[in-house]
Write a protein that holds these residues in place. Structure first.
Motif, PDB file in Angstrom:
ATOM      1  N   GLY A  33       1.014  -1.326  -0.019  1.00  0.00           N
ATOM      2  CA  GLY A  33       0.027  -0.564  -0.032  1.00  0.00           C
ATOM      3  C   GLY A  33       0.912   1.304   0.075  1.00  0.00           C
ATOM      4  O   GLY A  33       2.115   0.540  -0.268  1.00  0.00           O
ATOM      5  N   SER A  34       0.619   2.259  -0.185  1.00  0.00           N
ATOM      6  CA  SER A  34       1.248   3.588   0.194  1.00  0.00           C
ATOM      7  C   SER A  34       1.624   3.667   1.180  1.00  0.00           C
ATOM      8  O   SER A  34       1.376   3.415   2.881  1.00  0.00           O
ATOM      9  CB  SER A  34       0.090   4.903   0.317  1.00  0.00           C
ATOM     10  N   ILE A  35       3.026   4.628   1.542  1.00  0.00           N
ATOM     11  CA  ILE A  35       3.603   5.050   2.203  1.00  0.00           C
ATOM     12  C   ILE A  35       4.538   6.025   2.847  1.00  0.00           C
ATOM     13  O   ILE A  35       4.143   6.780   2.115  1.00  0.00           O
ATOM     14  CB  ILE A  35       5.267   3.365   2.250  1.00  0.00           C
ATOM     15  N   GLY A  36       3.302   6.323   3.799  1.00  0.00           N
ATOM     16  CA  GLY A  36       3.187   7.516   4.814  1.00  0.00           C
ATOM     17  C   GLY A  36       3.544   7.669   6.385  1.00  0.00           C
ATOM     18  O   GLY A  36       3.463   6.420   7.204  1.00  0.00           O
ATOM     19  N   ALA A  37       3.352   9.256   6.507  1.00  0.00           N
ATOM     20  CA  ALA A  37       3.019   9.741   7.428  1.00  0.00           C
ATOM     21  C   ALA A  37       1.724   8.363   8.598  1.00  0.00           C
ATOM     22  O   ALA A  37       1.916   8.486  10.372  1.00  0.00           O
ATOM     23  CB  ALA A  37       2.727  11.175   8.041  1.00  0.00           C
ATOM     24  N   HIS A  38       1.048   8.199   7.911  1.00  0.00           N
ATOM     25  CA  HIS A  38       0.043   7.460   8.205  1.00  0.00           C
ATOM     26  C   HIS A  38       0.136   5.848   8.973  1.00  0.00           C
ATOM     27  O   HIS A  38      -0.221   4.771   9.548  1.00  0.00           O
ATOM     28  CB  HIS A  38      -1.354   6.995   7.509  1.00  0.00           C
TER      29      HIS A  38
END
Length: 411
Positions: A244-249
């Protein structure tokens, strides 16, 4: 059919009721709204309206590219004289590519956008014979145009707490959302937390959790799939993966700690890196693959011995529904997740743990369990959660046309 899958362009069949769905740019991401719209074409004619934009653009290359893509798509649509795009879409669905100014704090800009969108939507109504449509909006930016097509039913499809997303103007988003809810007959949400939150402002909030494209994801169980090239040279012991997307979440400190505690395993972070991700941990047994095309997702999940949901403790995550959860399970993956209310009770093949020590111990527990649990055993219950089932529930909501506008709660 996946929302981005190539299909023969076609004008929707005559005789079916119309749904106008305001969502993200079609095909750019596999959004939940697109999965639902791709199923609705079985019983409805669908006009999909690409994103109007909720966040003002930044001085960043990614934003500049998106503006150029939107502008070029809008110009192409105008040259086609009907304002609609061709391209990858399910048969029976028309994609409208609008152009709107993104500076929504300005009253003048919002008035201009309403004028522009009114002309474009009226042109589409004339072109396709749109009569008494149901409107579904997944974007608060549509608050100023929900009445343009004289809808018979208006639904706000709330899949996130948009005000909590990075780069948003929270005050503006909440103002637009309240105005949108004031016009909506029904609010549909994907999480219980969102249901509780939005019920403060609307009397009819329905819970519709995310589904899964079971036949596609289950290929990780039923098909013999080639190992992704990104993993071939890196394989070592067990594969512990996130997709999945990789970010601050995500709690990347948690991933780093688990990878350091398990040097014998390969930790895979498969997906694009968001601008807010910050510095990513650099660990020898931690691999970043970059974007994974939807058609290749089963190939990655087939190699995961354990799949991870390492959420950070944030407002954005608290109100979200983890789409990847049922996708992991449909692919037969055992799952380890940080605590989240939408994860509890979904499957006996999930272990919930918080903190580096317990999270790592949970991964080891699932690895020990893996040989005794068939992937099909993990996957089969997810058949009941296919997007077709979710769309059937949405159709039932669409059938509940109100006889009078419901009383609204005060913002």
């Amino acid at each position: 059919m996946h929302a981005g899958q190539t299909a023969k362009p076609a004008t929707p069949a005559v005789g079916k009721p119309w749904v106008v769905f305001f969502g993200e740019d079609w095909g750019r991401l596999g959004s939940t709204g697109q999965y639902l719209a791709a199923e609705l074409v079985q019983t409805h004619r669908v006009l999909w309206v690409n994103s109007l934009g909720l966040r003002a653009p930044r001085l960043a290359l990614s934003d500049a590219r998106r503006v150029l893509r939107k502008l070029s798509g809008f110009i192409i649509a105008l040259l086609q004289r009907d304002g609609a795009e061709g391209g990858n879409r399910p048969e029976g669905l028309v994609v409208l590519n609008p152009m709107a100014l993104p500076w929504l704090t300005s009253t003048a800009v919002r008035r201009f956008n309403r004028w522009l969108m009114t002309r474009l939507l009226h042109r589409a109504r004339s072109r396709y014979g749109i009569v008494e449509p149901a409107i579904i909006s997944a974007c608060p930016a549509t608050a100023d145009i929900m009445d343009v097509l004289d809808p018979v039913l208006t639904i706000y499809y709330c899949a996130d707490e948009y005000a909590a997303h990075p780069g948003m103007n929270p005050g503006l988003v909440r103002t637009l959302e309240l105005r949108l809810m004031a016009q909506a007959d029904i609010v549909v949400v994907c999480s219980r937390a969102l249901q509780a939150l939005k019920s403060r402002h609307h009397p009819d909030v329905r819970y519709l959790p995310h589904g899964v494209r079971f036949s596609h994801l289950n290929r990780a169980v039923t098909d013999t799939l080639q190992c992704p090239a990104e993993l071939v040279g890196a394989m070592r012991g067990a594969v512990i993966g996130y997709l999945g997307s990789i970010g601050a979440h995500l709690d990347m400190a948690l991933i780093r700690a688990a990878a350091l505690r398990m040097p014998e395993a390969l930790f895979v972070m498969a997906g694009p890196v968001e601008p807010d991700a910050g510095d990513l941990p650099d660990v020898p047994n931690l691999l970043y693959t970059g974007h994974v095309a939807y058609e290749h997702v089963p190939r990655f999940l087939a190699r995961f011995d354990v799949a991870l949901l390492p959420w950070s403790a944030s407002e954005r995550i608290r109100y979200a529904h983890p789409t990847k959860l049922r996708e992991y399970l449909a692919a037969g993956c055992l799952v380890v997740s940080t605590p989240h209310p939408e994860v509890s009770g979904v499957s006996p093949y999930i272990v919930i743990a918080d903190g580096a020590g317990p999270f790592t111990a949970a991964i080891r527990e699932q690895l020990q369990r893996r040989p005794a649990v068939a992937r099909e055993t993990v996957a089969s219950p997810m058949r009941a959660h296919d997007w077709a089932e979710r769309a059937a529930r949405l159709r039932a909501i669409l059938a509940s046309v109100p006889t009078a506008a419901p009383a609204r709660l005060a913002p």
